[in-house]
Every structure is written in C-alpha cells, then in structure tokens.
Write a protein that holds these residues in place. Structure first.
Motif: not given
Length: 697
Positions: A221-232, A234-246
């Motif tokens: 979650t800390d990493q997602a906040i930094a990746f999304g510039e203060g927001k969490v 779904a698209a940012d988290v998916r890109a960060m984790l390398g997961t796919l769009d369902h």
C-alpha cells in the motif's frame, strides 16, 4: 519529522487493535486476566501475521504499571518504552544472527538477575529455529525451569525445525494467514484514516498480492501510494504489480467458448503487448474458472471483490459444467508444463490450443447450467427419464407373441395363410428366437422372451394369429392341430424341457417336417446366441456331456513329477523344509528347490527355472535367515537356476495329493451303494467331485 511507513505506524499496541488471530488472542486474554501465566510461549506462522507484535503486547501486559492484565494502559513509562523499543527488561534477540552456543550462554548468564524496572524480565527470541543444536541444548534446562521473574517468548516461521524437547516446554500458538477480505477491510480503515483516496478494486489487488501477510499488504500500500501520487487506483496498482486486466482474461475465455482459434490468437497478441507473466495469466484464468464453477453450484457464494460478479454469472450460464472442469484441469496441467516450453508465450498459446482441440464433443448441443439453489442434480433427473426415452424397451416385448408365427412367416417354402400379415417393422425378426423340436409325449411350449414383461399393445396386435405351436405342420397338412397345444398368443410360457437337437433325432414324422435349418441359419452346431442363457433345462430330458464339462473346467497346474525320487541331500531337504515355517513367495521358492551341496556352512540349492519369476535377492535373504535360525548357525546359501533332478518338496506334496486322490476315487468306485446306483439308474460318477477327507501328513 521523518516519514514512518504504514507497517510500523499502524502496528497494533494492544489486543483490541489486533486484526484477526482471534483463536490466539482469546487464550492469551483469558490467561492474563486469570493470572494463569506460563513461563514460555511459542508463536508460529508465516511472515507478517503478528508474531512479534503479540509478543510485545504480552510484555506490556506483564510489566504495565497498572498491574498484570490483558489491557495495558499504554500511557505509563513502561508501555511507552516498550512501544519505542527501549525497555531495558525486554531483551529482543535475533536468533538468525546469534546462532552460536557462546551467544546463548552469554544470554543465559543474565537470567538469574532480577529485572531492573519491570515486573518480569522478558526474553523475546525471534526466528528461534535458526539456533544451532548446541544452542538449543544449552537453552533447554533454563527454558524448562526459569526463575520466577523470567518469561520466554519465542517466534518462528518454521516450527518443524525446532527440537521436540523445545516444543514440549512451551505453549504453542499457531497464527493463521490473513484472508484477502480481512486485509481489504483493514486497508480500507487505514487509508480512510490517512485521508488517501482509493478504489475498492485496487485494495482487492493488494489483498491478494499480500498472500496472507498483513505487513506485506501495508508495504504494498505504501508503494501504491507513491506510485499513484497519493492515490490508490486500480489501474496504477495493476501496472505496479504487473497483473492483468480481467477484461482481457474474459476475452480469452469468450474466444474459447466460441471455439474461435483466430480470436484466441488475437487475444494472446493483445496480452503480449503488456509483457505479462504468462504463468500469472494462466493463474488469473484459473481463478475466473473457479468462480464460474462456484456460480454454477451456488450463485450466492460468488463475491464481487473484483467488480465482475455479473460477468462471472454470465459465463456460468454460457459454459457447460463439464467444459468448466475441463478448462480448469487443462490450465492446471499447463501451469505445470509451462517452464518446459521453449518460451512462455508459446507454451501459453499451446495450452489454449489444447483446450480448443480437446474440448468435449458436441459442446454446442450440451445443456447449459441453470443457475438456481442446490437441489436435484441434472443427472438424477435424466436417469429418471431414461426408461421411456427410446423404443428399445418395446422391441423385445413384441417378440413374445410372434415367436412361432413370425418364424413360420420368415420361411419362404411354408407360407401359412393366416400368417400373411407382416410383423411390424419396429419389431426385431424371428432370428432372436430359437424353435426347439418337441417329442410326441411332451406338449411344446413357446420360448420365453428376453424382455421381463411384454408390452400389452404388441400382444393385442399379434393376438389375431390363432395358431397352435405346430404351425408349420398345419401348413403342410390340413388336419387340425392338437387340442393340448397351447395357443401362440400366450404371454407367460412354461420352461422348455428339452434342449435344441438335430431334427433326425426326433422320431415323429410331423416333427421331422419342421424346418429347423432356416431358424438356426443352416448350422445345427451353432444355434443363435442369446436364447440358451434364458432356457431352463429339465433334468428328465437333459442330454449333458459330463466329459465335455470336465474338459472345459480349468484345472490347477500341478508340478511335474521328478525325474528320480529324493535321496541323500534331496531327501534331507524334504524333511527340513517343513521345519523352516516359510510361507508366501519365500515358501514357494523353497518348495521348488532341492539341496545339492552342503559343505559345512556352504549350501547350494537348485531352483526350478519355471519358478524363477518369484526369485530375487530379498527372497534369498529371507530363506537364508530361516535356515540360520533353524540350524542355529550362520549358513552361506547359494541358489542356482537349474532343473532339479530329484524330487522337490512341491513335487512330493503333489505326489502325495495324487496318491490320496486315487485312493479316494478307488474307494468310491468300490463302494457297494455306488455300484448299485450305477447298475440300476445308469448313474455316472463324476471324478472331479471326489475329494479325499484325510489331511496330508
């Protein structure tokens, strides 16, 4: 002030703030409130589930200035120092870096001293499984009987590596992994308190990626906040984790449902543009198929954690249940074989093409699953309708009334006038029935049908044929049929009292005129199959060849007789074998051996090669052990595959059985009562039924 990560900032400081682990907290709270304190506690579980956190809370509960309880105040100097990690009587030891026995001895040298400030001196040993064997041995005595002011708190992620002597001295608590639902709930609470915007789908992605660890979830979650510039998001988290769009996973599944190979390859091409982990793509497909299977069994149990509940329900309606199970199994096998593929994308494509190539036959016509609560299964409903589904049940019943008339109508040389109406086309013709010749004294009876009960409608249709059993004889001669013959339309018939014989064996002229050849297809030795299994033979007219039955009866293969009787060492082996007490494969091997040489402790046996399939070094060792035990000395046994020239124990036993059998048969043949039965009733003695009653010596 420097930034503090969420995992440390939101570390629980009391049992009330703990997330999950209710089974552990309940036992600890009750023990603290009732003052039933143990001297050693062991906390096990995977990383990030709260082992060290619970240990620190216990240290506060034991040393809080307000007293021992399950609710420390959190405001006294002791509670603050423990939270800040500077309490002098809480000794935290990293066993991974202090594995030597010298470190453990140095630690235990201070156990005898009283605590400086607190009520108890608490030793928190983390990753205790990393200690060496000598360190465990040095710790055992102190761990068993520590001073009253000492408490041991041990934590490990691998309890299997702990000696059982350590486990027996501790109260063990096993902490469970955090389910994604609980992780998402806690993350939602934390982000709300931190005023960080988030999306529920993003939290579900983080909850599944944490894999049961709350600390990992907080770090992600800390990493997602930094990746999304203060927001969490779904698209940012998916890109960060390398997961796919369902949505892309559903595109692949829809192409599979349609059987569209081009669509499948296009979906893979779009997936390849993102550079995904193909093993992860297969895992996502299996996850969707798992939820589809749950939806087909119990739609209410499908969660909406990913916002795709409606799409899952639509797939459950479109996919047959057998296809879901097939795709899931093929995906599991594909994940296992994916590392063996030349490249991951090619392996993934082959998995999808294999699903297309081996999909269940007639999948387009397969019934779709109706989503409803669990009830009577479709298989049960189909099985109830099976008996009335086809015309196969009525066809055998139609043979019963038309057995003899249909046979007469089938013969081209005997067209009886009354049998002119043809039989229904749906009914099987007369070759399914066998017409048996009858004697003059015994009235003929119709052969029973293969069906257990005939249908009433075919019987009524055939009732217009009012012919006696000797219908072919009526066709040649105009004289009326015998009054004692039963009508042809009888449904239930008496059992036939005679087997099928050649027409020449029947003395009656009308019976000789019966054309048996067309019914038996011109082969008197091979009657049509199927009827004799259902004909009950009468004992009065039964012409049974007992010699042929004896020839067909399988016999037990007896050992061939020996070339010469046993003498010398071979005779000694015959008397020695029963004393060994061997059975099974070893006994069978010993029974087919004969003793050739016995030079002191060196023995040589010859084994019949016909029984060498059972022989192996293990059987030789067992036989040697039995000889050693019987002889009371150590014997060096050798076994060679050679045909024994003298009698083996197995051959001797077969010879004795044959002698007893011949004696029993001679006794039966000489019995006066048996001789009287043979002379008066032309009886025959079945030799295969004679068994000797005396037991072998």
């Amino acid at each position: 002030m420097s930034y503090q990560v969420l995992a440390r900032k939101w570390r629980p400081r009391s049992f009330r703030e703990m997330v999950g682990q209710t089974h552990v907290l309940k036992a600890l709270i009750n023990a603290l409130d009732s003052q039933r304190l143990h001297h050693a506690y062991l906390f096990t579980g995977t990383r990030g589930v709260g082992k060290t956190t619970i240990a620190r809370i216990i240290a506060k509960c034991l040393n809080c200035e307000t007293g021992i309880s399950s609710t420390p105040c959190g405001t006294c100097s002791v509670c603050r120092e423990i939270d800040e990690g500077r309490f002098v009587d809480l000794i935290e030891v990293d066993a991974a870096s202090r594995t030597k026995v010298e470190d453990t001895r140095e630690l235990l040298d201070n156990v005898q001293y009283s605590p400086s400030r607190g009520r108890f001196k608490v030793y928190l040993i983390d990753e205790v499984h990393m200690l060496s064997t000598s360190s465990f041995n040095a710790l055992l005595k102190t761990l068993e009987e520590p001073p009253p002011h000492v408490k041991f708190l041990l934590a490990t992620t691998d309890p299997q590596k702990l000696p059982v002597t350590v486990l027996s001295r501790c109260l063990q608590f096993s902490l469970k992994n955090m389910p994604p639902e609980r992780v998402v709930e806690h993350l939602s609470h934390v982000l709300t308190a931190e005023n960080v915007p988030f999306e529920d789908d993003a939290l579900w992605l983080l909850g599944r990626a944490a894999d049961g660890s709350m600390r990992d979830a907080m770090s992600l979650t800390d990493q997602a906040i930094a990746f999304g510039e203060g927001k969490v998001l779904a698209a940012d988290v998916r890109a960060m984790l390398g997961t796919l769009d369902h949505g892309q996973v559903y595109g692949v599944l829809h192409a599979l449902i349609e059987g569209d190979a081009r669509g499948v390859i296009e979906a893979v091409r779009h997936l390849a543009e993102q550079g995904p982990d193909w093993n992860g793509v297969l895992a996502e497909m299996l996850n969707v198929l798992h939820r589809v299977a749950i939806a087909q069994a119990l739609p209410d149990a499908v969660d909406n954690g990913q916002g795709d509940r409606e799409r899952v329900l639509q797939l459950a309606q479109a996919l047959p249940a057998e296809d879901v199970q097939f795709y899931y199994q093929m995906g599991l096998i594909g994940r296992r074989d994916l590392p063996l593929a030349p490249d991951s994308r090619g392996g993934f494509e082959m998995v999808l093409l294999r699903m297309l190539a081996f999909r269940p036959a007639d999948a387009d016509d397969a019934p779709r699953v109706t989503l409803k609560p669990l009830g009577i299964s479709q298989a049960t409903a189909d099985s109830r309708q099976a008996p009335v589904a086809g015309p196969a049940m009525a066809a055998p019943a139609a043979v019963v009334p038309a057995s003899s008339p249909a046979a007469a109508a089938a013969a081209p040389v005997e067209p009886p006038p009354v049998a002119a109406p043809p039989a229904p086309q749906a009914e099987p013709p007369a070759p399914a029935m066998v017409e048996l010749p009858q004697s003059e004294s015994t009235p003929p009876a119709p052969v029973a049908s293969l069906a257990p009960e005939p249908e009433p409608e075919p019987v009524a249709a055939a009732a217009v044929v009012d012919l006696p059993w000797e219908a072919p004889a009526v066709a040649e001669s105009p004289q009326p049929a015998s009054e004692t013959a039963p009508p042809a339309n009888a449904v239930v018939a008496e059992p036939v009292q005679a087997p099928a014989v050649a027409p020449a064996a029947v003395p009656s002229a009308p019976q000789e005129s019966l054309p048996a050849a067309p019914v038996a297809d011109g082969d008197e030795d091979e009657p049509p199959p199927g009827d004799y299994d259902y004909v009950e033979m009468g004992a009065e007219t039964l012409d049974y060849d007992f010699g042929q039955a004896e020839a067909e009866t399988p016999t037990v293969v007896e050992p061939l007789p020996a070339v010469a009787p046993a003498t010398g060492l071979a005779a000694e082996w015959l008397s020695l074998f029963p004393q060994l007490g061997l059975g099974g494969m070893t006994g069978s091997i010993a029974a087919n051996c004969t003793l050739i040489e016995a030079n002191g402790d060196d023995w040589l046996l010859h084994l019949d090669p016909a029984h060498s399939v059972l022989f192996n070094p293990t059987q030789q060792r067992r036989l040697n052990d039995a000889l050693n035990q019987q002889q009371g000395r150590s014997i060096k046994l050798r076994i060679e595959l050679c045909k024994p020239e003298q009698e083996t124990p197995a051959q001797a036993a077969a010879r004795r059985r044959a002698e007893r059998q011949r004696s029993a048969e001679a006794s039966i043949q000489a019995d006066p009562l048996v001789q009287q039965m043979i002379q008066q009733f032309a009886a025959r003695v079945r030799e295969d039924s004679i068994e000797p009653i005396d037991t072998p010596s």
